[in-house]
Design a protein around this motif. Structure first.
Motif, short mmCIF file in Angstrom:
data_model
loop_
_atom_site.label_atom_id
_atom_site.label_comp_id
_atom_site.label_asym_id
_atom_site.label_seq_id
_atom_site.Cartn_x
_atom_site.Cartn_y
_atom_site.Cartn_z
N HIS A 21 114.85 39.03 60.23
CA HIS A 21 114.55 39.66 61.41
C HIS A 21 114.57 40.86 61.68
O HIS A 21 115.93 41.22 60.87
CB HIS A 21 114.62 39.14 62.47
N SER A 22 113.18 41.39 62.11
CA SER A 22 113.14 43.05 61.74
C SER A 22 114.29 43.75 62.77
O SER A 22 115.03 44.84 62.26
CB SER A 22 111.78 43.17 62.21
N ASP A 23 114.60 43.21 63.74
CA ASP A 23 115.95 43.16 64.35
C ASP A 23 117.07 43.64 64.49
O ASP A 23 117.61 43.50 64.41
CB ASP A 23 115.55 42.72 66.04
N HIS A 24 117.34 43.04 62.97
CA HIS A 24 118.36 42.77 62.02
C HIS A 24 119.17 44.24 61.89
O HIS A 24 118.83 45.13 61.69
CB HIS A 24 118.72 41.79 61.43
N LYS A 25 120.35 44.40 62.94
CA LYS A 25 121.03 45.77 62.45
C LYS A 25 121.97 45.38 62.35
O LYS A 25 123.29 44.55 61.46
CB LYS A 25 121.61 46.83 63.73
N GLU A 26 123.16 46.46 61.32
CA GLU A 26 124.52 46.44 60.54
C GLU A 26 125.04 46.08 61.25
O GLU A 26 125.71 46.54 62.25
CB GLU A 26 124.64 47.28 59.84
N GLY A 27 126.39 45.03 61.09
CA GLY A 27 127.21 45.59 62.12
C GLY A 27 126.86 44.17 63.55
O GLY A 27 127.96 43.33 64.01
N ASP A 28 126.10 42.95 63.17
CA ASP A 28 125.39 41.96 63.68
C ASP A 28 126.42 40.83 63.77
O ASP A 28 127.28 41.04 63.34
CB ASP A 28 124.03 41.40 63.04
N ARG A 29 127.03 40.76 64.97
CA ARG A 29 128.32 39.53 65.07
C ARG A 29 127.65 37.31 65.41
O ARG A 29 128.39 37.12 65.89
CB ARG A 29 128.61 39.89 66.70
N GLY A 30 126.23 37.96 65.19
CA GLY A 30 125.75 37.00 65.37
C GLY A 30 126.40 35.58 63.93
O GLY A 30 126.35 34.44 65.03
N SER A 31 126.29 36.07 62.98
CA SER A 31 127.03 34.71 62.18
C SER A 31 128.18 35.48 62.64
O SER A 31 129.20 33.57 61.94
CB SER A 31 126.54 35.19 60.74
N LYS A 32 128.95 35.71 63.01
CA LYS A 32 130.57 35.28 62.97
C LYS A 32 130.41 35.04 64.44
O LYS A 32 131.39 33.94 64.13
CB LYS A 32 130.94 37.20 63.20
N MET A 33 129.55 35.30 65.29
CA MET A 33 129.66 34.45 66.01
C MET A 33 129.48 33.39 65.97
O MET A 33 130.56 31.63 66.76
CB MET A 33 129.34 34.62 67.66
N VAL A 34 128.38 32.31 65.70
CA VAL A 34 128.36 30.85 64.70
C VAL A 34 129.45 30.74 64.31
O VAL A 34 129.70 29.58 64.34
CB VAL A 34 127.20 31.09 64.24
N SER A 35 130.37 31.43 63.43
CA SER A 35 131.15 30.45 62.71
C SER A 35 133.11 30.44 63.52
O SER A 35 133.26 29.56 63.39
CB SER A 35 132.20 32.33 62.05
N GLU A 36 132.47 31.47 64.63
CA GLU A 36 134.16 31.21 65.50
C GLU A 36 133.79 29.50 66.37
O GLU A 36 134.59 28.88 66.39
CB GLU A 36 133.76 32.16 66.30
N ILE A 37 132.48 29.57 66.50
CA ILE A 37 131.95 28.68 67.64
C ILE A 37 132.35 27.17 66.76
O ILE A 37 133.06 26.20 66.96
CB ILE A 37 130.31 28.48 67.91
N TYR A 38 132.08 27.08 65.56
CA TYR A 38 131.90 25.92 64.57
C TYR A 38 133.16 25.56 64.04
O TYR A 38 133.96 25.11 64.24
CB TYR A 38 131.37 26.71 62.59
N LEU A 39 134.26 26.86 64.00
CA LEU A 39 135.57 26.28 63.77
C LEU A 39 136.74 26.22 65.17
O LEU A 39 137.73 25.53 64.35
CB LEU A 39 135.95 28.16 63.36
N THR A 40 136.38 26.52 66.18
CA THR A 40 136.73 26.06 67.94
C THR A 40 136.06 23.98 67.44
O THR A 40 136.86 23.75 67.70
CB THR A 40 136.05 26.79 68.87
N ARG A 41 135.18 24.89 67.12
CA ARG A 41 134.78 22.54 67.61
C ARG A 41 135.11 21.87 66.03
O ARG A 41 135.60 20.93 66.74
CB ARG A 41 132.97 22.98 67.29
#
Length: 234
Positions: A21-41
């Motif tokens: 997506h065009s609004d993606h910027k370097e250092g976006d925590r989106g994927s990291k946040m998803v990984s953290e949610i997945y790991l917690t569950r």
């Protein structure tokens, strides 16, 4: 997750955000946040199921906490493997351990754990299949004699039970050792046991149907079955 959009005002996303997506910027925590949610569950689910996994492993790899006596066939088979090792002067304990693991836990139990529909009249969903695959992989690692070296790039299913596998391995070793200490089973006792099992389950199987299936199989591959392998030249 809602992201502002110039055309519609908002754009809905699922847990994983499209990085193209065009609004993606370097250092976006989106994927990291998803990984953290997945790991917690993942960890929470493991904690919920831990007791059941422990109970399963302890029941399988125990001669005392089974709810019933150890089948004579297991003792008879393990003694046979030890006799063959002695006959061939195989003193490496890892070889004997691997033989026994391949004959029973890895041949039978892993298949039942991975495919409960073979035993129970149930439907196995894809999510259940993925969860059981993790348990089955842990079961296989527990029967292995090799050292498991894990790192940051190791799959999550390996890391999930990494701290439990050494304990499970001691259960497997204790199980084989306890069976070795049990009184030997004579050929006469084994024959009597098989006859009794046949009598108890005589009405549960259709012998003619089994013979019919064997006939269809042999008839289909009759040329391969009847062909004799050529002897190598001297």
């Amino acid at each position: 997750m809602i992201t502002p959009d110039q055309e519609t005002g908002t754009k809905l996303w699922h847990l994983v955000k499209n990085h193209d997506h065009s609004d993606h910027k370097e250092g976006d925590r989106g994927s990291k946040m998803v990984s953290e949610i997945y790991l917690t569950r993942l960890l929470a689910t493991k904690g919920t199921l831990q007791k059941f996994v422990d109970d399963l492993f302890e029941t399988v790899f125990s001669t005392a906490h089974r709810g019933s006596a150890l089948p004579l066939a297991i003792k008879y088979m393990f003694d046979f493997l030890d006799e063959q090792a002695d006959l061939r002067q195989i003193t490496d304990p890892d070889v004997r351990h691997t033989w026994k693991s391949n004959c029973l836990p890895l041949r039978f139990w892993v298949n039942v754990i991975k495919n409960p529909q073979f035993v129970f009249d149930i439907h196995k969903s894809s999510i259940t299949d993925a969860c059981l695959s993790v348990v089955a992989q842990t079961f296989m690692d527990s029967c292995s004699t090799s050292e498991h070296r894990l790192g940051k790039d190791s799959p999550s299913n390996k890391l999930l039970y990494a701290k439990d596998i050494p304990n499970y391995k001691t259960w497997v070793e204790r199980y084989y050792r306890d069976i070795g200490k049990m009184p030997a089973i004579s050929d006469q006792d084994m024959d009597a046991y098989l006859v009794e099992q046949s009598r108890l389950h005589a009405n549960e199987f259709n012998s003619l149907s089994a013979l019919s299936e064997l006939y269809f199989y042999v008839n289909k591959y009759r040329e391969e079955v009847s062909a004799r392998p050529e002897r190598p030249a001297a």
